[in-house]
Design an enzyme around this catalytic site. Sequence first.
Site, PDB file in Angstrom:
ATOM      1  N   ASN A 154       0.978  -0.943   0.257  1.00  0.00           N
ATOM      2  CA  ASN A 154      -0.062  -0.224  -0.043  1.00  0.00           C
ATOM      3  C   ASN A 154       0.819   1.063  -0.057  1.00  0.00           C
ATOM      4  O   ASN A 154       1.662   1.505   1.314  1.00  0.00           O
ATOM      5  CB  ASN A 154      -0.361  -0.100   1.461  1.00  0.00           C
ATOM      6  CG  ASN A 154      -1.725   1.091   1.229  1.00  0.00           C
ATOM      7  OD1 ASN A 154      -1.688   1.966   0.616  1.00  0.00           O
ATOM      8  ND2 ASN A 154      -2.757   1.059   2.206  1.00  0.00           N
ATOM      9  N   LEU A 155       0.801   2.312  -0.997  1.00  0.00           N
ATOM     10  CA  LEU A 155       2.136   3.553  -0.997  1.00  0.00           C
ATOM     11  C   LEU A 155       0.939   4.830  -0.023  1.00  0.00           C
ATOM     12  O   LEU A 155       2.175   5.312  -0.282  1.00  0.00           O
ATOM     13  CB  LEU A 155       2.126   3.813  -2.661  1.00  0.00           C
ATOM     14  CG  LEU A 155       2.505   2.380  -3.039  1.00  0.00           C
ATOM     15  CD1 LEU A 155       3.073   3.007  -4.842  1.00  0.00           C
ATOM     16  CD2 LEU A 155       3.737   2.293  -2.577  1.00  0.00           C
ATOM     17  N   LYS A 156       0.343   4.158  -0.207  1.00  0.00           N
ATOM     18  CA  LYS A 156      -1.069   5.052   1.492  1.00  0.00           C
ATOM     19  C   LYS A 156      -0.467   6.410   0.848  1.00  0.00           C
ATOM     20  O   LYS A 156      -0.982   6.625  -1.189  1.00  0.00           O
ATOM     21  CB  LYS A 156       0.048   5.858   2.569  1.00  0.00           C
ATOM     22  CG  LYS A 156      -0.219   3.775   3.143  1.00  0.00           C
ATOM     23  CD  LYS A 156       0.030   4.374   4.694  1.00  0.00           C
ATOM     24  CE  LYS A 156      -0.126   2.641   5.651  1.00  0.00           C
ATOM     25  NZ  LYS A 156      -0.134   3.146   6.781  1.00  0.00           N
ATOM     26  N   HIS A 209      -9.177   0.308   5.563  1.00  0.00           N
ATOM     27  CA  HIS A 209      -8.315   0.947   6.467  1.00  0.00           C
ATOM     28  C   HIS A 209      -8.562   1.356   7.501  1.00  0.00           C
ATOM     29  O   HIS A 209      -9.636   2.621   8.003  1.00  0.00           O
ATOM     30  CB  HIS A 209      -6.946   1.412   5.125  1.00  0.00           C
ATOM     31  CG  HIS A 209      -5.558   1.173   5.781  1.00  0.00           C
ATOM     32  ND1 HIS A 209      -4.991   2.343   6.651  1.00  0.00           N
ATOM     33  CD2 HIS A 209      -4.983   0.368   5.323  1.00  0.00           C
ATOM     34  CE1 HIS A 209      -3.745   1.889   6.575  1.00  0.00           C
ATOM     35  NE2 HIS A 209      -3.627   0.974   6.442  1.00  0.00           N
ATOM     36  N   GLU A 214      -4.283  -5.282  11.754  1.00  0.00           N
ATOM     37  CA  GLU A 214      -3.813  -3.928  11.911  1.00  0.00           C
ATOM     38  C   GLU A 214      -3.916  -3.353  13.006  1.00  0.00           C
ATOM     39  O   GLU A 214      -4.740  -2.866  13.015  1.00  0.00           O
ATOM     40  CB  GLU A 214      -3.580  -3.450  10.691  1.00  0.00           C
ATOM     41  CG  GLU A 214      -3.477  -3.580   9.259  1.00  0.00           C
ATOM     42  CD  GLU A 214      -2.666  -2.523   8.160  1.00  0.00           C
ATOM     43  OE1 GLU A 214      -1.922  -3.231   7.750  1.00  0.00           O
ATOM     44  OE2 GLU A 214      -3.376  -1.734   8.377  1.00  0.00           O
ATOM     45  N   ILE A 270       1.292   0.476  13.139  1.00  0.00           N
ATOM     46  CA  ILE A 270       1.006   0.555  12.422  1.00  0.00           C
ATOM     47  C   ILE A 270       2.834   2.014  11.671  1.00  0.00           C
ATOM     48  O   ILE A 270       2.619   2.687  12.408  1.00  0.00           O
ATOM     49  CB  ILE A 270      -0.199   1.340  11.138  1.00  0.00           C
ATOM     50  CG1 ILE A 270      -1.078   0.192  11.248  1.00  0.00           C
ATOM     51  CG2 ILE A 270       0.504   1.876  10.074  1.00  0.00           C
ATOM     52  CD1 ILE A 270      -2.073   0.622  10.862  1.00  0.00           C
ATOM     53  N   GLY A 286       4.335  -2.745  10.426  1.00  0.00           N
ATOM     54  CA  GLY A 286       5.995  -3.009  10.907  1.00  0.00           C
ATOM     55  C   GLY A 286       6.133  -4.237  10.237  1.00  0.00           C
ATOM     56  O   GLY A 286       7.563  -4.163  10.414  1.00  0.00           O
ATOM     57  N   ALA A 338       3.009  -1.283   3.649  1.00  0.00           N
ATOM     58  CA  ALA A 338       3.095   0.465   3.314  1.00  0.00           C
ATOM     59  C   ALA A 338       4.626   0.910   2.764  1.00  0.00           C
ATOM     60  O   ALA A 338       5.754   0.625   3.325  1.00  0.00           O
ATOM     61  CB  ALA A 338       2.093   1.330   4.082  1.00  0.00           C
ATOM     62  N   SER A 339       5.438   1.404   4.773  1.00  0.00           N
ATOM     63  CA  SER A 339       6.620   1.972   4.784  1.00  0.00           C
ATOM     64  C   SER A 339       7.663   1.205   4.014  1.00  0.00           C
ATOM     65  O   SER A 339       9.035   1.847   4.357  1.00  0.00           O
ATOM     66  CB  SER A 339       6.420   2.753   6.386  1.00  0.00           C
ATOM     67  OG  SER A 339       6.014   1.335   7.231  1.00  0.00           O
TER      68      SER A 339
HETATM   69  O1  LIG Z   1      -1.334  -0.433   4.470  1.00  0.00           O
HETATM   70  C1  LIG Z   1      -0.667  -0.771   5.325  1.00  0.00           C
HETATM   71  C2  LIG Z   1      -0.167  -0.673   6.771  1.00  0.00           C
HETATM   72  O2  LIG Z   1      -1.573   0.087   6.912  1.00  0.00           O
HETATM   73  C3  LIG Z   1       0.973  -1.665   7.396  1.00  0.00           C
HETATM   74  O3  LIG Z   1       1.571   0.021   7.119  1.00  0.00           O
HETATM   75  P1  LIG Z   1       3.035  -0.487   7.669  1.00  0.00           P
HETATM   76  O4  LIG Z   1       3.709  -1.315   7.225  1.00  0.00           O
HETATM   77  O5  LIG Z   1       3.465   0.865   6.911  1.00  0.00           O
HETATM   78  O6  LIG Z   1       3.431  -0.886   9.357  1.00  0.00           O
END
Ligand SMILES: O=C[C@H](O)COP(=O)(O)O
Length: 214
Positions: free
Chosen positions: A6-8, A85, A133, A138, A173, A194-195
């Site tokens: 997920n690139l948010k 989400h 999650e 997160i 994470g 994501a991150s």
């Molecule tokens: O959509 C992805 C999740 O919210 C996890 O985000 P993260 O991998 O940055 O902790």
Amino acid sequence: MFILVNLKAYPCDPLEVATAARDVADDAGVRIAVSPQASHLSQVADTGVETWAQHVSPNEHGSNTGSTLAEAVADAGAVGTLLNHSEKRMKLADIDASLDAADRANLETIVCANNPTQVGAAAALSPDAVAVEPPELIGGDVSVSTADPGIVEDAVDAAAAVDENVDVFCGAGVSSGDDVVAAQDLGATGILLASGVAKADDPKAALEDLVSGL
Ligand SMILES: O=C[C@H](O)COP(=O)(O)O
């Protein structure tokens, strides 16, 4: 395992991540998808990587200004969508209606949830998958699969108690191959992250590490 990146709204290059994900998926034989901003769906899908929307609205065609229409994201090349989400929470009735919208547009669905109780409620709506999650993990450096393994196991049990056809993903994470293997060992069949990729200096190396133990 299915790995959904997920690139948010991170300031990364969606095409760099998309091409890296496509190539790592091909090389490793692992299902990897990328979920960019809605305005980047078409460009990302054109790379050939599996492409998901971050959200679709609970409405049909019509007078719905500012909505993210399920049919429109499908036309742009998305094959699935996240819903609810942690950063895009929805009312229960709207999750249900967005699942209907996704079904109309032939989109796969993952409904996110904070905890096993919510996982059970989400599974009752019959998405393709739910993703547990813990919000406090997160974007952090510690994976849910090591910080709170019980929540993943309980989420798997909660979903199975409602509907054994609903897959269970976990996220928050996750950034290494060890994290992915740990999640798999806890019963998850997918990872939402994501991150670990979107903020990586080298997204392709980060993806290669993620699939290294599969
Ligand atoms: O959509 C992805 C999740 O919210 C996890 O985000 P993260 O991998 O940055 O902790």
